[in-house]
Every structure is written in structure tokens, then in C-alpha cells.
Design a protein around this motif. Structure first.
Motif, PDB file in Angstrom:
ATOM      1  N   TYR A 286     -42.150 -14.794 -35.855  1.00 46.81           N
ATOM      2  CA  TYR A 286     -40.978 -14.004 -35.470  1.00 46.81           C
ATOM      3  C   TYR A 286     -39.713 -14.593 -36.085  1.00 46.81           C
ATOM      4  CZ  TYR A 286     -37.221 -12.256 -32.426  1.00 46.81           C
ATOM      5  OH  TYR A 286     -36.043 -11.712 -31.943  1.00 46.81           O
ATOM      6  N   PHE A 287     -39.548 -15.896 -35.979  1.00 44.40           N
ATOM      7  CA  PHE A 287     -38.331 -16.528 -36.503  1.00 44.40           C
ATOM      8  C   PHE A 287     -38.339 -16.622 -38.030  1.00 44.40           C
ATOM      9  CE2 PHE A 287     -37.790 -17.746 -32.099  1.00 44.40           C
ATOM     10  CZ  PHE A 287     -36.428 -17.557 -31.941  1.00 44.40           C
ATOM     11  N   ARG A 288     -39.496 -16.455 -38.634  1.00 44.08           N
ATOM     12  CA  ARG A 288     -39.532 -16.422 -40.089  1.00 44.08           C
ATOM     13  C   ARG A 288     -38.959 -15.119 -40.634  1.00 44.08           C
ATOM     14  NH1 ARG A 288     -42.240 -14.658 -44.449  1.00 44.08           N
ATOM     15  NH2 ARG A 288     -43.642 -13.334 -43.225  1.00 44.08           N
ATOM     16  N   VAL A 289     -39.172 -14.010 -39.896  1.00 49.38           N
ATOM     17  CA  VAL A 289     -38.786 -12.703 -40.425  1.00 49.38           C
ATOM     18  C   VAL A 289     -37.535 -12.118 -39.762  1.00 49.38           C
ATOM     19  CG1 VAL A 289     -41.174 -12.184 -41.033  1.00 49.38           C
ATOM     20  CG2 VAL A 289     -40.289 -11.422 -38.822  1.00 49.38           C
ATOM     21  N   VAL A 290     -37.120 -12.643 -38.605  1.00 52.48           N
ATOM     22  CA  VAL A 290     -36.022 -12.016 -37.865  1.00 52.48           C
ATOM     23  C   VAL A 290     -34.675 -12.328 -38.503  1.00 52.48           C
ATOM     24  CG1 VAL A 290     -35.550 -13.925 -36.249  1.00 52.48           C
ATOM     25  CG2 VAL A 290     -35.233 -11.540 -35.500  1.00 52.48           C
ATOM     26  N   ARG A 291     -33.756 -11.377 -38.372  1.00 53.26           N
ATOM     27  CA  ARG A 291     -32.384 -11.596 -38.834  1.00 53.26           C
ATOM     28  C   ARG A 291     -31.474 -11.986 -37.673  1.00 53.26           C
ATOM     29  NH1 ARG A 291     -31.158  -6.672 -43.192  1.00 53.26           N
ATOM     30  NH2 ARG A 291     -32.764  -7.288 -44.719  1.00 53.26           N
ATOM     31  N   LYS A 292     -31.593 -11.255 -36.579  1.00 52.45           N
ATOM     32  CA  LYS A 292     -30.777 -11.539 -35.407  1.00 52.45           C
ATOM     33  C   LYS A 292     -31.703 -11.682 -34.209  1.00 52.45           C
ATOM     34  CE  LYS A 292     -26.746  -9.929 -32.814  1.00 52.45           C
ATOM     35  NZ  LYS A 292     -25.754  -8.818 -32.653  1.00 52.45           N
ATOM     36  N   PRO A 293     -32.104 -12.908 -33.872  1.00 44.92           N
ATOM     37  CA  PRO A 293     -33.106 -13.093 -32.817  1.00 44.92           C
ATOM     38  C   PRO A 293     -32.587 -12.730 -31.429  1.00 44.92           C
ATOM     39  CG  PRO A 293     -32.245 -15.206 -33.515  1.00 44.92           C
ATOM     40  CD  PRO A 293     -31.687 -14.190 -34.461  1.00 44.92           C
ATOM     41  N   LYS A 294     -33.488 -12.282 -30.587  1.00 43.70           N
ATOM     42  CA  LYS A 294     -33.162 -12.026 -29.190  1.00 43.70           C
ATOM     43  C   LYS A 294     -32.954 -13.349 -28.463  1.00 43.70           C
ATOM     44  CE  LYS A 294     -35.882  -7.771 -28.674  1.00 43.70           C
ATOM     45  NZ  LYS A 294     -36.998  -7.144 -27.914  1.00 43.70           N
ATOM     46  N   LEU A 295     -32.093 -13.329 -27.462  1.00 44.56           N
ATOM     47  CA  LEU A 295     -31.845 -14.549 -26.690  1.00 44.56           C
ATOM     48  C   LEU A 295     -33.116 -15.032 -25.994  1.00 44.56           C
ATOM     49  CD1 LEU A 295     -28.344 -13.813 -25.091  1.00 44.56           C
ATOM     50  CD2 LEU A 295     -28.880 -15.395 -26.961  1.00 44.56           C
ATOM     51  N   SER A 296     -33.926 -14.080 -25.523  1.00 43.94           N
ATOM     52  CA  SER A 296     -35.166 -14.472 -24.846  1.00 43.94           C
ATOM     53  C   SER A 296     -36.109 -15.199 -25.801  1.00 43.94           C
ATOM     54  CB  SER A 296     -35.856 -13.244 -24.260  1.00 43.94           C
ATOM     55  OG  SER A 296     -36.178 -12.312 -25.282  1.00 43.94           O
ATOM     56  N   MET A 297     -36.114 -14.792 -27.063  1.00 39.71           N
ATOM     57  CA  MET A 297     -36.971 -15.446 -28.035  1.00 39.71           C
ATOM     58  C   MET A 297     -36.388 -16.797 -28.451  1.00 39.71           C
ATOM     59  SD  MET A 297     -39.523 -13.376 -28.324  1.00 39.71           S
ATOM     60  CE  MET A 297     -40.396 -13.545 -29.890  1.00 39.71           C
ATOM     61  N   VAL A 298     -35.069 -16.881 -28.510  1.00 36.04           N
ATOM     62  CA  VAL A 298     -34.425 -18.170 -28.795  1.00 36.04           C
ATOM     63  C   VAL A 298     -34.777 -19.175 -27.707  1.00 36.04           C
ATOM     64  CG1 VAL A 298     -32.217 -19.362 -29.004  1.00 36.04           C
ATOM     65  CG2 VAL A 298     -32.547 -17.151 -30.119  1.00 36.04           C
ATOM     66  N   ALA A 299     -34.765 -18.718 -26.458  1.00 32.97           N
ATOM     67  CA  ALA A 299     -35.112 -19.604 -25.341  1.00 32.97           C
ATOM     68  C   ALA A 299     -36.539 -20.112 -25.476  1.00 32.97           C
ATOM     69  CB  ALA A 299     -34.931 -18.862 -24.017  1.00 32.97           C
ATOM     70  N   ARG A 300     -37.438 -19.229 -25.859  1.00 31.80           N
ATOM     71  CA  ARG A 300     -38.827 -19.647 -26.056  1.00 31.80           C
ATOM     72  C   ARG A 300     -38.932 -20.696 -27.166  1.00 31.80           C
ATOM     73  NH1 ARG A 300     -39.283 -14.531 -24.004  1.00 31.80           N
ATOM     74  NH2 ARG A 300     -41.140 -14.075 -22.746  1.00 31.80           N
ATOM     75  N   ARG A 301     -38.143 -20.508 -28.188  1.00 26.58           N
ATOM     76  CA  ARG A 301     -38.190 -21.463 -29.296  1.00 26.58           C
ATOM     77  C   ARG A 301     -37.621 -22.822 -28.884  1.00 26.58           C
ATOM     78  NH1 ARG A 301     -35.170 -20.677 -35.180  1.00 26.58           N
ATOM     79  NH2 ARG A 301     -36.718 -21.823 -36.431  1.00 26.58           N
ATOM     80  N   LEU A 302     -36.582 -22.820 -28.062  1.00 25.72           N
ATOM     81  CA  LEU A 302     -35.916 -24.066 -27.679  1.00 25.72           C
ATOM     82  C   LEU A 302     -36.752 -24.897 -26.708  1.00 25.72           C
ATOM     83  CD1 LEU A 302     -32.216 -22.854 -27.268  1.00 25.72           C
ATOM     84  CD2 LEU A 302     -33.148 -24.319 -29.078  1.00 25.72           C
ATOM     85  N   VAL A 303     -37.324 -24.238 -25.712  1.00 24.52           N
ATOM     86  CA  VAL A 303     -38.040 -24.990 -24.666  1.00 24.52           C
ATOM     87  C   VAL A 303     -39.558 -24.947 -24.858  1.00 24.52           C
ATOM     88  CG1 VAL A 303     -36.191 -24.532 -23.037  1.00 24.52           C
ATOM     89  CG2 VAL A 303     -38.191 -23.049 -23.045  1.00 24.52           C
ATOM     90  N   GLY A 304     -39.991 -24.172 -25.851  1.00 19.93           N
ATOM     91  CA  GLY A 304     -41.430 -24.024 -26.039  1.00 19.93           C
ATOM     92  C   GLY A 304     -41.945 -22.843 -25.245  1.00 19.93           C
ATOM     93  N   ILE A 305     -43.092 -22.318 -25.647  1.00 16.86           N
ATOM     94  CA  ILE A 305     -43.592 -21.090 -25.044  1.00 16.86           C
ATOM     95  C   ILE A 305     -44.298 -21.340 -23.714  1.00 16.86           C
ATOM     96  CG2 ILE A 305     -45.898 -21.053 -26.102  1.00 16.86           C
ATOM     97  CD1 ILE A 305     -45.371 -18.064 -26.675  1.00 16.86           C
ATOM     98  N   LYS A 306     -44.730 -22.576 -23.483  1.00 14.82           N
ATOM     99  CA  LYS A 306     -45.563 -22.846 -22.306  1.00 14.82           C
ATOM    100  C   LYS A 306     -44.890 -22.511 -20.973  1.00 14.82           C
ATOM    101  CE  LYS A 306     -49.441 -25.976 -21.753  1.00 14.82           C
ATOM    102  NZ  LYS A 306     -50.012 -27.294 -22.040  1.00 14.82           N
ATOM    103  N   PRO A 307     -43.599 -22.826 -20.785  1.00 12.00           N
ATOM    104  CA  PRO A 307     -42.969 -22.473 -19.505  1.00 12.00           C
ATOM    105  C   PRO A 307     -42.949 -20.971 -19.232  1.00 12.00           C
ATOM    106  CG  PRO A 307     -41.657 -24.102 -20.655  1.00 12.00           C
ATOM    107  CD  PRO A 307     -42.701 -23.645 -21.625  1.00 12.00           C
ATOM    108  N   PHE A 308     -43.094 -20.151 -20.265  1.00 16.02           N
ATOM    109  CA  PHE A 308     -43.081 -18.706 -20.078  1.00 16.02           C
ATOM    110  C   PHE A 308     -44.480 -18.133 -19.831  1.00 16.02           C
ATOM    111  CE2 PHE A 308     -39.322 -19.727 -22.517  1.00 16.02           C
ATOM    112  CZ  PHE A 308     -38.346 -18.907 -21.978  1.00 16.02           C
ATOM    113  N   LEU A 309     -45.472 -18.989 -19.806  1.00 15.16           N
ATOM    114  CA  LEU A 309     -46.857 -18.508 -19.691  1.00 15.16           C
ATOM    115  C   LEU A 309     -47.377 -18.519 -18.261  1.00 15.16           C
ATOM    116  CD1 LEU A 309     -48.507 -20.182 -22.806  1.00 15.16           C
ATOM    117  CD2 LEU A 309     -47.624 -17.864 -22.598  1.00 15.16           C
ATOM    118  N   LYS A 310     -46.533 -18.866 -17.296  1.00 11.00           N
ATOM    119  CA  LYS A 310     -46.987 -18.905 -15.921  1.00 11.00           C
ATOM    120  C   LYS A 310     -47.370 -17.498 -15.474  1.00 11.00           C
ATOM    121  CE  LYS A 310     -44.155 -22.905 -14.681  1.00 11.00           C
ATOM    122  NZ  LYS A 310     -43.086 -23.433 -13.821  1.00 11.00           N
ATOM    123  N   TYR A 311     -48.349 -17.451 -14.592  1.00 12.33           N
ATOM    124  CA  TYR A 311     -48.834 -16.141 -14.143  1.00 12.33           C
ATOM    125  C   TYR A 311     -48.839 -16.104 -12.620  1.00 12.33           C
ATOM    126  CZ  TYR A 311     -53.215 -18.609 -13.282  1.00 12.33           C
ATOM    127  OH  TYR A 311     -54.155 -19.488 -12.828  1.00 12.33           O
TER     128      TYR A 311
END
Length: 311
Positions: A286-311
Motif C-alpha cells: 500500500y505504501f509503495r503505491v499510495v500518493r496520499k495515505p489514509k491516517l488509519s493506514m499511517v497508524a498501522r505503519r507506525l505501530v505495526g499491524i498487530k495491535p489492529f488484529l484483535k478480534y
């Protein structure tokens, strides 16, 4: 010549096939043909189908097994201007075909008419949940970005202009051994066809049957099927020499997140770990091809995806 050809693959659906056929016979629009393609049934499905004679109903036996192979075999016989796929345990409400064809008349350039559908559990058919097709109320590009990862609607919640179903867009028979083959089927069509939306809610989708292929209770099989369909879609893009859009990458990340959560719920740790790795790979893409990233995706990139995987 019939206006619409209905194609029904049949494999061990003895408890349901009669009701499916009766739902077609009850249509208020009568200029249809039904091709029932037996796919190696070993129960009484074939015999039951033969007991419901109508000159518009045709029975075939496919030489190859698999739902895609059966649908493709039916396509080789279909004469209608429009194609309606209908699985042998699903139903159509009486006004479904007429409403779909009315939408087609209102948009003569449409190649696909999609609509809402209703899902119900086999053991409790009176309680139905209305589902909306992907892309309704959104731009065509948003729909195309979603279908790389998700089937956009139930298989019988859309009719397809027969002329759009060239052999290159037939069902991918190599995926018949997997679940989720419709993800690959719709991707090619939606990316090249004009889609419009009808008002029908008359596609009834039966879930949790004994022979249901779309069960997600087996996380290994569900992951294998979805991953195989996505791999097929990736190959389609590669052959077209087309790069991913950022929205496609985000949707691919999200489908692997869903697979991760499902695997965790079923305590399938190995499947969950593989799904997590794929989700992270699509986040990087996503970050390879995006021009203007979403804030939610920036957050995933900064803290890693694992905290967002809770179910």
C-alpha cells in the motif's frame, strides 16, 4: 429465444433442488430457460430434478466435476441474452427476474445487473438478513478496487449479459477444488464490464447446509480458497501489466486481517500467522503505491499491524 438462461450446478442437493426449481417455475417473468448441470451427484438429486418436467427445463451431466466446470458446461448450451447463475440450494422470489430485467431495460449499456439479496440459515428459513452488493452508491472504481479481494455479491444476486461472458471470463475451473472461487470469477468481469444496480431483493441465499462449500468453520480450507482466488486475480493483473491501486492493497490487507481473526477464533494458530504475514505484506505494498495515505493506514505503519488484529 429465451431472454434469460438460468444455470444451476447440481451436486448432492436432494433436500433442496425441488424447491430451487419450483422457485424458478414461480417467476412472474416466463421467458426463461433453466439448465441444470449434474456434477456427479451420488444421492437422488438427478432423479428429483427429472420429476419436475417443463419444456423450459433442460438437464445435463457434466463430464468434469466442480461447480465452475458445471457452470461453464451450462454456458455452452445457454441461449439467453442474459445469464443468471443459481446454486441448487438457493431460491428466487417470484418477481426477481422481472425486476432484474426491468433494471436492464433502464440501462441498456449495462453488462451486469446486481442487486441486494437475503441470507437465511437452513435451520431457520423464516429469519432473513438483507445484504447489499458491493459498490452500490459508490463509484465504479471503488467496486473494482474491492473485487480483487472480496466477492461483491451472492452468485445469484446478479445477471450478466451473455455477450460479456467470453470464454476468457468463464469460471476458473482450476479453482474448483477450493472455496471462494467466485472471488476470481467476478474480478475479471467487474474490471471490464459496466455494472448497474437493480431494486430486486429476491435472491435468497441459504447458508449452513450440510454440503455448503462456503462454510468458514474450517479456517484452513477457507484460507486456502481465498488465497488461491487472490493469487489468480494477481496473475490477471500481471498479465495485463497493471499495477495495484492503493485501494486494492488496502482491501487485500483487510481480507487477510479477516482471515487472521477467523483463524484465531477457531484457534488455528498456523493459519493465523500466515494470514498476518500476508496482511503485513499488503500494508507495505500500500505504501509503495499510495500518493496520499489514509491516517488509519499511517497508524498501522507506525505501530505495526498487530495491535489492529484483535478480534
Amino acid at each position: 429465444m429465451p431472454t434469460i438462461s438460468i444455470i444451476t450446478p447440481l451436486y448432492n442437493k436432494a433436500p433442496y433442488i425441488a424447491a430451487t426449481i419450483h422457485s424458478v417455475l414461480a417467476q412472474t417473468y416466463s421467458n426463461w430457460e433453466l439448465w441444470i448441470v449434474d456434477n456427479g451427484s451420488i444421492d437422488s438429486s438427478w432423479e428429483i430434478a427429472q420429476q419436475l418436467p417443463d419444456p423450459r427445463i433442460h438437464l445435463l451431466r457434466a463430464s468434469k466435476q466442480g461447480p465452475g466446470a458445471a457452470r461453464n458446461y451450462g454456458l455452452s448450451y445457454a441461449q439467453g441474452e442474459w445469464i443468471q447463475f443459481l446454486d441448487a440450494d438457493d431460491l428466487l422470489e417470484p418477481n426477481h427476474l422481472s425486476q432484474q430485467l426491468q433494471a436492464a431495460q433502464q440501462d441498456p449499456d449495462a453488462d451486469i445487473i446486481a442487486c441486494c439479496w437475503q441470507e437465511f440459515i437452513d435451520e431457520n428459513p423464516t429469519v432473513k438478513k438483507l445484504k447489499q452488493p458491493a459498490g452500490m452508491g459508490r463509484s465504479p472504481q471503488e467496486l473494482r478496487d474491492a473485487v480483487i479481494a472480496f466477492a461483491p455479491w451472492a452468485v445469484h444476486a446478479a445477471i450478466i449479459k451473455h455477450s460479456s461472458l467470453v470464454p476468457d471470463c468463464y469460471w476458473p475451473e482450476q479453482l474448483d477444488c477450493y472455496l471462494g472461487e467466485d472471488i476470481a470469477f467476478w474480478f475479471k468481469l467487474v474490471t471490464s464490464c459496466r455494472v448497474t444496480y437493480g431494486t430486486s431483493q429476491g435472491a435468497l441465499y441459504r447458508t449452513q447446509t450440510a454440503e455448503c462449500r462456503s462454510q468458514i468453520s474450517n479456517p484452513e480450507k477457507w484460507f486456502e480458497g481465498v488465497h488461491a482466488a487472490i493469487t489468480h486475480n494477481q496473475q490477471v493483473l500481471q498479465q495485463a501489466k497493471t499495477d495495484y491501486t492503493s485501494a486494492q492493497c488496502e482491501n487485500l490487507m483487510r481480507v487477510y486481517v479477516e482471515l487472521y481473526r477467523s483463524a484465531c477464533h477457531q484457534q488455528a494458530k498456523e493459519v493465523a500467522e500466515v494470514a498476518r504475514l500476508h496482511a503485513e505484506a499488503w500494508l507495505r505494498e500500500y505504501f509503495r503505491v499510495v500518493r496520499k495515505p489514509k491516517l488509519s493506514m499511517v497508524a498501522r505503519r507506525l505501530v505495526g499491524i498487530k495491535p489492529f488484529l484483535k478480534y
